[in-house]
Design a protein around this motif. Structure first.
Motif, mmCIF file in Angstrom:
data_model
loop_
_atom_site.group_PDB
_atom_site.id
_atom_site.type_symbol
_atom_site.label_atom_id
_atom_site.label_comp_id
_atom_site.label_asym_id
_atom_site.label_seq_id
_atom_site.Cartn_x
_atom_site.Cartn_y
_atom_site.Cartn_z
ATOM 1 N N HIS A 9 33.082 29.766 35.629
ATOM 2 C CA HIS A 9 34.190 29.879 34.669
ATOM 3 C C HIS A 9 33.731 29.796 33.222
ATOM 4 N N VAL A 95 33.096 34.521 34.213
ATOM 5 C CA VAL A 95 34.026 34.400 33.089
ATOM 6 C C VAL A 95 33.155 34.144 31.860
ATOM 7 N N HIS A 120 35.232 38.711 33.587
ATOM 8 C CA HIS A 120 36.345 38.491 32.668
ATOM 9 C C HIS A 120 35.763 37.957 31.369
ATOM 10 N N VAL A 154 40.838 36.408 29.334
ATOM 11 C CA VAL A 154 41.600 35.494 30.190
ATOM 12 C C VAL A 154 41.700 34.104 29.588
ATOM 13 N N GLY A 155 41.000 33.885 28.483
ATOM 14 C CA GLY A 155 41.048 32.593 27.816
ATOM 15 C C GLY A 155 40.346 32.660 26.482
ATOM 16 N N LEU A 208 46.967 31.140 26.068
ATOM 17 C CA LEU A 208 45.584 31.378 26.458
ATOM 18 C C LEU A 208 44.934 30.066 26.896
ATOM 19 N N TYR A 356 43.026 30.029 35.158
ATOM 20 C CA TYR A 356 42.982 31.267 34.360
ATOM 21 C C TYR A 356 43.912 32.364 34.888
ATOM 22 N N LEU A 358 43.525 34.068 37.741
ATOM 23 C CA LEU A 358 42.674 35.141 38.231
ATOM 24 C C LEU A 358 43.169 35.668 39.567
#
Length: 361
Positions: A9, A95, A120, A154-155, A208, A356, A358
């Motif tokens: 992540h 990620v 991501h 995604v963040g 986010l 997240y 996902l």
């Protein structure tokens, strides 16, 4: 115990060019290079782990000496080394923080391709702000928000720890406070607590998931200011929004991070780059973290940067630590096999999927 494929992540891209010894050692840990007053960065737990666990994947004997390892690495070439080591790491989802060395490291998609996985992006708040300032705008706030919303990430990630420390306020700075702060910042390197706080609160407002660098890092930060307990006011001020705040790395404050993950609904944590740096001794870090952290709040990450070796070592050390620690707990009747499997599944994949949003494939 079945070990699922990992979601990493928090990680970075890889160097796709061949490296000499100095270049390799400069990427091994948070030191900029091997100290002229010491020996070599291979004389460390990470160095041992690379020689022990990465060498066989390059057709070498375990614990081959560093010169022979690096010679074989150059012989194979960085792309082949990256393919072999990432392919063996057992990570299928990456990620990736793209906020550093964007023109040097592989992209999220290129990084994941070495392992046949998916990628991501995590967008770095300070990088976005600096890009906006350098481009020039009459609407800094609006432009930052637009770029974050359009990023597809995604963040987001804050490096306030590096710039101003982690003692951020519980409430978002006002428009006037932001304007006053922006008048005094350098566009090429944003160093201002008001701006860092505004960015962090804005990311949460946008929904986010927000990563914070915490604890261990290079000499550009002041470790005394990087204890996650300094984030307490910010965490109190954002808990009602329900947006995940993810504390990265955390050593030597991993117990503090575990406490925060327990008492705040939206706080998650990992052990990040401490895992590969501590090598086989990182199982102590996992044990100490599990003292308090809820199992649904701990995520796997490598924080690998530049070197594929860091991905492999982090993944392998996590698996070995989990098997050793949880196996002993099962043996002593402190948890069942199903309990141990549940914990591993959560940390390896399910917590990242939940935090997240996902695809849970």
């Amino acid at each position: 115990m079945r070990m699922p494929a990992l979601i990493d992540h928090h990680c970075h891209g890889l160097v796709a060019d061949d490296l000499d010894r100095a270049g390799f050692e400069a990427l091994m840990n948070e030191a900029p290079h091997a100290s002229p007053l010491a020996t070599t960065l291979f004389d460390s737990m990470l160095g041992l782990a690379i020689r022990r666990h990465c060498a066989p994947l390059l057709d070498l004997e375990p614990l081959v000496d560093a010169d022979a390892y690096l010679a074989r690495r150059r012989e194979l070439g960085a792309p082949e080394v990256n393919r072999r080591l990432l392919g063996a790491a057992g990570i299928d989802t990456f990620v990736v923080d793209t906020g550093l060395w964007r023109d040097v490291l592989t992209s999220p998609e290129e990084t994941a391709a070495y392992a046949g996985g998916s990628a991501h992006e995590i967008i770095r708040l300070e990088w976005v702000a600096e890009q906006v300032l350098q481009a020039g705008t009459d609407d800094f706030a609006g432009e930052v928000v637009s770029r974050l919303q359009a990023s597809g990430a995604v963040g987001a990630k804050s490096i306030a720890a590096y710039r101003v420390g982690l003692e951020l306020p519980a409430t978002k700075p006002s428009a006037d406070e932001l304007a006053s702060a922006l008048a005094g910042v350098a566009p090429e390197r944003l160093v201002d607590k008001t701006v860092s706080a505004w960015l962090a609160h804005t990311a949460v407002e946008l929904g986010l998931p927000l990563q914070f660098h915490v604890g261990y890092g290079d000499s550009d930060l002041d470790l005394l200011q990087c204890d996650p307990l300094r984030l307490t006011a910010f965490l109190r001020g954002t808990v009602d929004r329900g947006v995940p705040v993810l504390l990265l790395h955390n050593w030597p404050f991993h117990r503090n991070a575990a406490y925060l993950s327990q008492v705040f609904d939206h706080v998650f944590m990992d052990l990040g780059l401490a895992t590969h740096n501590a090598g086989v001794l990182s199982r102590t870090l996992l044990r100490e973290t599990l003292e308090l952290v809820p199992f649904g709040k701990l995520l796997f990450s490598s924080d690998a940067f530049g070197l594929a070796e860091l991905y492999l070592v982090a993944a392998l050390m996590f698996r070995e630590a989990a098997e050793d620690l949880l196996g002993r707990l099962v043996e002593h009747g402190e948890m069942t096999d199903n309990d141990a499997q549940r914990l591993v599944d959560l940390v390896a994949r399910e917590n990242a999927v939940r935090a997240y949003g996902l695809d849970p494939r």
